[in-house]
Design an enzyme around this catalytic site. Structure first.
Site, PDB file in Angstrom:
ATOM      1  N   GLU A  61       0.826  -1.209   0.000  1.00  0.00           N
ATOM      2  CA  GLU A  61       0.000   0.000   0.000  1.00  0.00           C
ATOM      3  C   GLU A  61       0.862   1.262   0.000  1.00  0.00           C
ATOM      4  O   GLU A  61       0.522   2.250  -0.653  1.00  0.00           O
ATOM      5  CB  GLU A  61      -0.951   0.014   1.191  1.00  0.00           C
ATOM      6  CG  GLU A  61      -1.859   1.223   1.142  1.00  0.00           C
ATOM      7  CD  GLU A  61      -3.178   1.042   1.862  1.00  0.00           C
ATOM      8  OE1 GLU A  61      -3.845   2.070   2.057  1.00  0.00           O
ATOM      9  OE2 GLU A  61      -3.547  -0.089   2.196  1.00  0.00           O
ATOM     10  N   GLY A  81      -5.919   5.601  -0.701  1.00  0.00           N
ATOM     11  CA  GLY A  81      -6.102   4.221  -1.124  1.00  0.00           C
ATOM     12  C   GLY A  81      -7.516   3.790  -0.772  1.00  0.00           C
ATOM     13  O   GLY A  81      -7.976   4.032   0.350  1.00  0.00           O
ATOM     14  N   HIS A  88      -0.349 -13.822  -0.913  1.00  0.00           N
ATOM     15  CA  HIS A  88       0.982 -14.178  -0.419  1.00  0.00           C
ATOM     16  C   HIS A  88       1.354 -15.528  -1.042  1.00  0.00           C
ATOM     17  O   HIS A  88       0.636 -16.511  -0.894  1.00  0.00           O
ATOM     18  CB  HIS A  88       0.985 -14.241   1.105  1.00  0.00           C
ATOM     19  CG  HIS A  88       0.508 -12.967   1.720  1.00  0.00           C
ATOM     20  ND1 HIS A  88       1.202 -11.783   1.614  1.00  0.00           N
ATOM     21  CD2 HIS A  88      -0.613 -12.683   2.426  1.00  0.00           C
ATOM     22  CE1 HIS A  88       0.539 -10.833   2.241  1.00  0.00           C
ATOM     23  NE2 HIS A  88      -0.572 -11.348   2.737  1.00  0.00           N
ATOM     24  N   SER A  91       6.838 -17.705   1.665  1.00  0.00           N
ATOM     25  CA  SER A  91       7.253 -17.121   2.943  1.00  0.00           C
ATOM     26  C   SER A  91       8.694 -16.627   2.862  1.00  0.00           C
ATOM     27  O   SER A  91       9.450 -17.004   1.976  1.00  0.00           O
ATOM     28  CB  SER A  91       7.100 -18.144   4.072  1.00  0.00           C
ATOM     29  OG  SER A  91       7.966 -19.243   3.855  1.00  0.00           O
ATOM     30  N   HIS A 105      -3.843   1.408 -14.714  1.00  0.00           N
ATOM     31  CA  HIS A 105      -4.832   2.382 -15.183  1.00  0.00           C
ATOM     32  C   HIS A 105      -4.561   3.717 -14.508  1.00  0.00           C
ATOM     33  O   HIS A 105      -4.406   3.786 -13.296  1.00  0.00           O
ATOM     34  CB  HIS A 105      -6.246   1.911 -14.841  1.00  0.00           C
ATOM     35  CG  HIS A 105      -7.295   2.963 -15.035  1.00  0.00           C
ATOM     36  ND1 HIS A 105      -7.736   3.362 -16.283  1.00  0.00           N
ATOM     37  CD2 HIS A 105      -7.976   3.709 -14.139  1.00  0.00           C
ATOM     38  CE1 HIS A 105      -8.653   4.305 -16.136  1.00  0.00           C
ATOM     39  NE2 HIS A 105      -8.819   4.542 -14.846  1.00  0.00           N
ATOM     40  N   GLY A 107      -6.521   7.025 -14.528  1.00  0.00           N
ATOM     41  CA  GLY A 107      -7.668   7.830 -14.895  1.00  0.00           C
ATOM     42  C   GLY A 107      -7.642   9.178 -14.200  1.00  0.00           C
ATOM     43  O   GLY A 107      -6.727   9.492 -13.451  1.00  0.00           O
TER      44      GLY A 107
END
Length: 138
Positions: A61, A81, A88, A91, A105, A107
């Protein structure tokens, strides 16, 4: 502003944030991507000694949100966000992971990013999709 200055400016904004806590550092930038790295140590482990999925999601993020900032006028707009989906794959117990956000994208009101997280041997650790909304400052 050149690439080194951009990375330095983005890294300076990490002070006193989750990014500083997790030792996330932006390391590369291009026309359609942003890469950050995060060390894998007990600081980001879950109880079984593996990289915590939440730490990996925070890395994804972080990079996806920051990448959108290159495509907006930050004096007029800001990024939030609004959706993160992450899988995942493998490991990791120690070393470093690298997250690279690539634009899918771009926009006027939303950006969609694919974020691949790999280790120092280019093994795929996780993959995410992130959607950001562009909002006007008031």
């Amino acid at each position: 502003m050149d690439t080194k200055e951009l990375l330095k400016a983005f890294n300076a904004r990490n002070k006193n944030t989750l990014m500083e806590t997790l030792d996330i550092e932006y390391v590369a930038i291009g026309d359609d991507f942003l890469t950050a790295k995060m060390p894998v140590s007990p600081k980001v482990h879950q109880p079984y000694g593996q990289l915590h999925g939440g730490a990996t999601a925070a890395l994804a993020e972080t990079v996806g949100s920051a990448a959108s900032n290159f495509f907006i006028d930050s004096k007029e707009h800001f990024i939030n966000g609004i959706q993160l989906s992450i899988n995942h794959i493998k490991s990791k117990r120690e070393g470093v992971v690298f997250a690279t956000a690539k634009n899918i994208h771009k926009g006027k009101t939303t950006h969609l990013w694919e974020v691949k997280i790999v280790d120092e041997e280019d093994n795929l650790i996780s993959i995410a999709k992130m959607t950001n909304i562009i909002l006007a400052k008031r």
